[in-house]
Design a protein around this motif. Structure first.
Motif, PDB file in Angstrom:
ATOM      1  N   MET A  93       7.368  -4.736  -4.624  1.00 24.67           N
ATOM      2  CA  MET A  93       7.286  -5.187  -6.014  1.00 24.67           C
ATOM      3  C   MET A  93       8.679  -5.202  -6.631  1.00 24.67           C
ATOM      4  SD  MET A  93       4.499  -5.759  -7.879  1.00 24.67           S
ATOM      5  CE  MET A  93       4.461  -6.474  -9.504  1.00 24.67           C
ATOM      6  N   MET A 148      -2.592  -1.351  -8.800  1.00 26.56           N
ATOM      7  CA  MET A 148      -1.384  -1.226  -7.991  1.00 26.56           C
ATOM      8  C   MET A 148      -0.799   0.158  -8.217  1.00 26.56           C
ATOM      9  SD  MET A 148       0.728  -4.738  -7.951  1.00 26.56           S
ATOM     10  CE  MET A 148       1.271  -4.704  -9.645  1.00 26.56           C
ATOM     11  N   HIS A 152       2.572  -4.187  -0.680  1.00 23.14           N
ATOM     12  CA  HIS A 152       3.571  -5.229  -0.934  1.00 23.14           C
ATOM     13  C   HIS A 152       4.818  -4.601  -1.530  1.00 23.14           C
ATOM     14  CE1 HIS A 152       1.156  -4.807  -4.606  1.00 23.14           C
ATOM     15  NE2 HIS A 152       2.295  -5.032  -5.260  1.00 23.14           N
ATOM     16  N   HIS A 158       4.533  -0.909  -3.058  1.00 22.50           N
ATOM     17  CA  HIS A 158       3.243  -0.798  -3.748  1.00 22.50           C
ATOM     18  C   HIS A 158       2.064  -0.884  -2.800  1.00 22.50           C
ATOM     19  CE1 HIS A 158       4.006  -1.828  -8.272  1.00 22.50           C
ATOM     20  NE2 HIS A 158       4.705  -0.792  -7.854  1.00 22.50           N
TER      21      HIS A 158
HETATM   22 CU   LIG Z   1       2.800  -4.355  -7.142  1.00 24.88          CU
END
Ligand SMILES: [Cu+2]
Length: 151
Positions: free
Chosen positions: A106, A82, A104, A71
């Protein structure tokens, strides 16, 4: 052709020698995830990835999540959005940091809560410029919510 064979043998050797942190040409460190609150079924994971060669992170999965995505996070009219990325560039020798507020990993559909002090198994799939892919198994440390907020 022969010159291409040697690195492959080298990588295979390293994979056998190194249990988790250092797999072949990609160094993965500081993997962590926030402990989940009751009822929370999604989680995000931070990690620092350094590839010796130009590569891309193309997939992530975990045995404890139904699915996982790469993400990115951005501000859109004052709202944090996001979005899923098909891949994340890993430029040669540059540490790429993933974590809250930025790119990041996810996790969706966690099969059990993430408890502080435990670890979370993850497999990162990296693809090199020559299209060769490598799976890197890591363990993310689960940190408590308060520890993260103090950071
Ligand atoms: Cu995310």
């Amino acid at each position: 052709m022969f010159s291409k064979l040697k690195p492959v043998v080298f990588v295979a050797g390293l994979l056998l020698l190194s249990a988790q942190v250092y797999a072949g040409e990609v160094d993965v460190k500081d993997a962590w995830a926030r402990a989940t609150a009751p009822g929370q079924v999604n989680g995000s994971v931070g990690v620092v990835i350094t590839s010796k060669k130009d590569a891309r992170l193309i997939a992530v999965k975990s045995a404890v999540a139904e699915s996982a995505e790469i993400h990115t996070m951005s501000m859109d009219n004052g709202v944090m959005q996001m979005r899923q990325l098909d891949y994340l560039e890993l430029p040669a020798k540059q540490p790429v940091t993933l974590g809250p507020g930025g790119n990041h990993l996810m996790l969706f559909g966690l099969k059990h809560p993430l408890k502080a002090g435990t670890t979370l198994p993850l497999t990162l799939t990296v693809q090199y410029a020559d299209k060769r892919t490598e799976d890197i198994k890591i363990k993310a440390q689960i940190r408590s919510l308060t520890a993260v907020q103090q950071h």
